[in-house]
Design a protein around this motif. Structure first.
Motif, short mmCIF file in Angstrom:
data_model
loop_
_atom_site.label_atom_id
_atom_site.label_comp_id
_atom_site.label_asym_id
_atom_site.label_seq_id
_atom_site.Cartn_x
_atom_site.Cartn_y
_atom_site.Cartn_z
N PRO A 178 13.50 46.42 -10.92
CA PRO A 178 12.68 46.53 -9.69
C PRO A 178 13.24 45.71 -8.53
O PRO A 178 13.22 46.16 -7.39
N LEU A 179 13.75 44.53 -8.84
CA LEU A 179 14.30 43.68 -7.79
C LEU A 179 15.60 44.26 -7.24
O LEU A 179 15.84 44.23 -6.02
N LEU A 180 16.44 44.79 -8.13
CA LEU A 180 17.69 45.41 -7.69
C LEU A 180 17.43 46.68 -6.89
O LEU A 180 18.13 46.96 -5.89
N GLU A 181 16.44 47.48 -7.30
CA GLU A 181 16.08 48.70 -6.56
C GLU A 181 15.67 48.35 -5.13
O GLU A 181 16.08 48.98 -4.16
N GLN A 182 14.83 47.32 -5.03
CA GLN A 182 14.36 46.89 -3.71
C GLN A 182 15.53 46.41 -2.84
O GLN A 182 15.63 46.76 -1.66
N ALA A 183 16.43 45.63 -3.43
CA ALA A 183 17.57 45.10 -2.69
C ALA A 183 18.52 46.22 -2.25
O ALA A 183 18.97 46.25 -1.09
N VAL A 212 19.98 36.00 -9.81
CA VAL A 212 19.57 35.24 -8.63
C VAL A 212 18.23 35.75 -8.10
O VAL A 212 17.33 34.96 -7.78
N LEU A 213 18.09 37.07 -8.01
CA LEU A 213 16.83 37.64 -7.51
C LEU A 213 15.66 37.29 -8.43
O LEU A 213 14.57 36.98 -7.96
N HIS A 214 15.90 37.38 -9.74
CA HIS A 214 14.85 37.04 -10.70
C HIS A 214 14.45 35.57 -10.58
O HIS A 214 13.27 35.23 -10.64
N PHE A 215 15.45 34.72 -10.38
CA PHE A 215 15.18 33.29 -10.20
C PHE A 215 14.28 33.08 -8.99
O PHE A 215 13.26 32.40 -9.07
N GLN A 233 22.33 26.88 -8.03
CA GLN A 233 23.63 26.76 -7.40
C GLN A 233 24.72 27.42 -8.25
O GLN A 233 25.59 28.12 -7.72
N ALA A 234 24.64 27.23 -9.56
CA ALA A 234 25.62 27.84 -10.46
C ALA A 234 25.50 29.36 -10.45
O ALA A 234 26.51 30.08 -10.42
N LEU A 235 24.28 29.88 -10.46
CA LEU A 235 24.06 31.34 -10.39
C LEU A 235 24.62 31.90 -9.09
O LEU A 235 25.22 32.99 -9.06
N TRP A 236 24.38 31.19 -7.99
CA TRP A 236 24.82 31.65 -6.68
C TRP A 236 26.36 31.68 -6.59
O TRP A 236 26.94 32.65 -6.08
N GLU A 237 27.00 30.64 -7.08
CA GLU A 237 28.46 30.60 -7.05
C GLU A 237 29.05 31.71 -7.91
O GLU A 237 30.08 32.30 -7.56
N GLU A 238 28.42 32.00 -9.03
CA GLU A 238 28.88 33.11 -9.88
C GLU A 238 28.74 34.43 -9.14
O GLU A 238 29.64 35.27 -9.15
N LEU A 239 27.60 34.62 -8.45
CA LEU A 239 27.36 35.87 -7.72
C LEU A 239 28.36 36.06 -6.58
O LEU A 239 28.85 37.18 -6.35
N GLU A 240 28.70 34.99 -5.88
CA GLU A 240 29.63 35.08 -4.75
C GLU A 240 31.00 35.61 -5.16
O GLU A 240 31.71 36.19 -4.34
N LYS A 250 21.62 34.83 1.40
CA LYS A 250 22.02 33.43 1.51
C LYS A 250 20.91 32.54 2.07
O LYS A 250 20.66 31.45 1.52
N PRO A 251 20.19 32.94 3.14
CA PRO A 251 19.12 32.06 3.67
C PRO A 251 18.02 31.78 2.63
O PRO A 251 17.48 30.68 2.61
N HIS A 252 17.73 32.78 1.78
CA HIS A 252 16.70 32.58 0.75
C HIS A 252 17.16 31.56 -0.29
O HIS A 252 16.37 30.71 -0.74
N VAL A 253 18.45 31.65 -0.66
CA VAL A 253 19.00 30.71 -1.63
C VAL A 253 19.04 29.30 -1.04
O VAL A 253 18.66 28.32 -1.68
N GLU A 254 19.50 29.20 0.22
CA GLU A 254 19.57 27.89 0.87
C GLU A 254 18.18 27.29 1.01
O GLU A 254 18.00 26.08 0.85
N TYR A 255 17.20 28.13 1.33
CA TYR A 255 15.82 27.65 1.44
C TYR A 255 15.33 27.10 0.10
O TYR A 255 14.72 26.03 0.04
N ALA A 256 15.65 27.84 -0.98
CA ALA A 256 15.23 27.40 -2.31
C ALA A 256 15.93 26.10 -2.70
O ALA A 256 15.31 25.19 -3.26
N LEU A 257 17.23 26.00 -2.40
CA LEU A 257 17.97 24.79 -2.74
C LEU A 257 17.47 23.59 -1.94
O LEU A 257 17.52 22.46 -2.41
#
Length: 339
Positions: A178-183, A212-215, A233-240, A250-257
């Motif tokens: 569901p998260l991937l469909e939305q994205a 990352v989306l599930h997190f 941070q590890a999940l994000w670096e893997e995704l990049e 990226k803004p959502h991840v930075e906000y969460a971090l």
């Protein structure tokens, strides 16, 4: 054809750690860049025995490199003596980083802390020199490194549950769909990966995106402590590493971090509010006690004044009684009938 000389690249990284004496046994880490690669330096403040500082140098990207990839590095860890640099503790060595060896650990004794921890501050330096050969690996080469790994094996590291097909891209975990469909509906360019990369690479990439989306979709603000932020941070670096256009995410991840600092502030404010409420109750109780004491003091003062008035009156009565008074022995016999 002659051998092409490789260029050596050097980097010095300094990590100043405050409140070192208060750190617990968790892992703390920082990143730095060298030769177009991101490296991590991790410390275990308590070490293995509690009297050692364990330092770990890691290249997280090794897991995505093709079979046969390796990089040799000369490096030294320096525990800086802030009072006398001639007493710095230096551990110098070399290590080959590859798929099976993505890190190296060094242990430094903290038996004598004089000069190494000053006002709670500890300073660590890493001097590192690598061969420039084998620079950044193209995504297609990364594909080669995972081509022999099954989708089930690749996504087993996060195993949330059932694996299903997703948009003819490959198999991903059902909870991610569901998260991937939305994205993908909002950002169609994400689907372009299946035109450019192999099915295996696409599956792995969308699994990384799903993680990352599930997190972000399941974590609460209160969850964002050091360990959780490091995990994101590890999940994000893997995704990049998979080359998606992630400007929207990226803004959502930075906000969460950045939420860790906000959580700490909120907890600090709540703690202070609780302290204020307790102090208010204490002040009110003291005020009540003071009021009670004032009332008691007033009543005692009134009683004292009444007693003083009675004392003066009694004194006057005494003076009157003494006028014309003749002293006599009250215990003397009357003497009647005696000759």
């Amino acid at each position: 054809m002659g051998n092409k000389k490789s260029k050596e690249v050097f980097e010095k990284f300094t990590w100043t750690i405050t409140n070192f004496s208060l750190l617990d046994s968790k892992i703390y880490w920082k990143k730095f860049s060298l030769d177009c690669h991101t490296w991590k330096i991790l410390i275990f403040p308590k070490g293995d025995e509690g009297n050692y500082l364990s330092i770990y140098l890691e290249y997280p990207g090794a897991a995505l490199m093709p079979q046969g990839w390796q990089k040799f590095a000369n490096f030294k860890f320096i525990l800086v003596n802030q009072l006398d640099h001639t007493k710095n503790i230096i551990n110098e060595t070399g290590h080959t980083f590859n798929l099976g060896q993505d890190g190296f650990t060094s242990h430094i004794s903290l038996g004598d802390r004089y000069g190494f921890i000053v006002n709670g501050v500890c300073i660590i330096e890493v001097h590192m020199q690598v061969d420039e050969s084998g620079r950044k690996i193209d995504d297609d080469k990364v594909v080669e490194s995972i081509e022999n790994v099954s989708p089930e094996e690749m996504i087993s590291t996060s195993s949330f549950g059932e694996v299903v097909d997703f948009r003819d891209i490959g198999k991903v975990e059902k909870d991610f769909v569901p998260l991937l469909e939305q994205a993908c509906s909002r950002y169609p360019s994400l689907i372009d990966i299946k035109k450019r990369k192999s099915r295996r690479f696409s599956e792995w990439g969308f699994t990384a995106l799903g993680r990352v989306l599930h997190f972000l979709n399941t974590k609460k603000v209160r969850d964002m402590d050091d360990d959780t932020c490091n995990h994101l941070q590890a999940l994000w670096e893997e995704l990049e590493a998979f080359g998606f256009d992630l400007a929207w995410l990226k803004p959502h991840v930075e906000y969460a971090l950045g939420m860790k600092n906000r959580v700490e502030k909120v907890l600090e404010v709540k703690k202070l509010e609780e302290s204020v409420n307790v102090l208010k109750k204490n002040v009110n109780t003291l005020k009540e006690n003071v009021t009670t004491l004032e009332e008691r003091t007033k009543a005692s003062r009134t009683k004292m004044i009444d007693a003083e008035i009675k004392l003066e009156k009694t004194k006057r009565d005494l003076e009157k009684a003494k006028k014309g008074f003749e002293e006599c022995d009250l215990d003397a016999e009357m003497g009647y009938g005696k000759s």
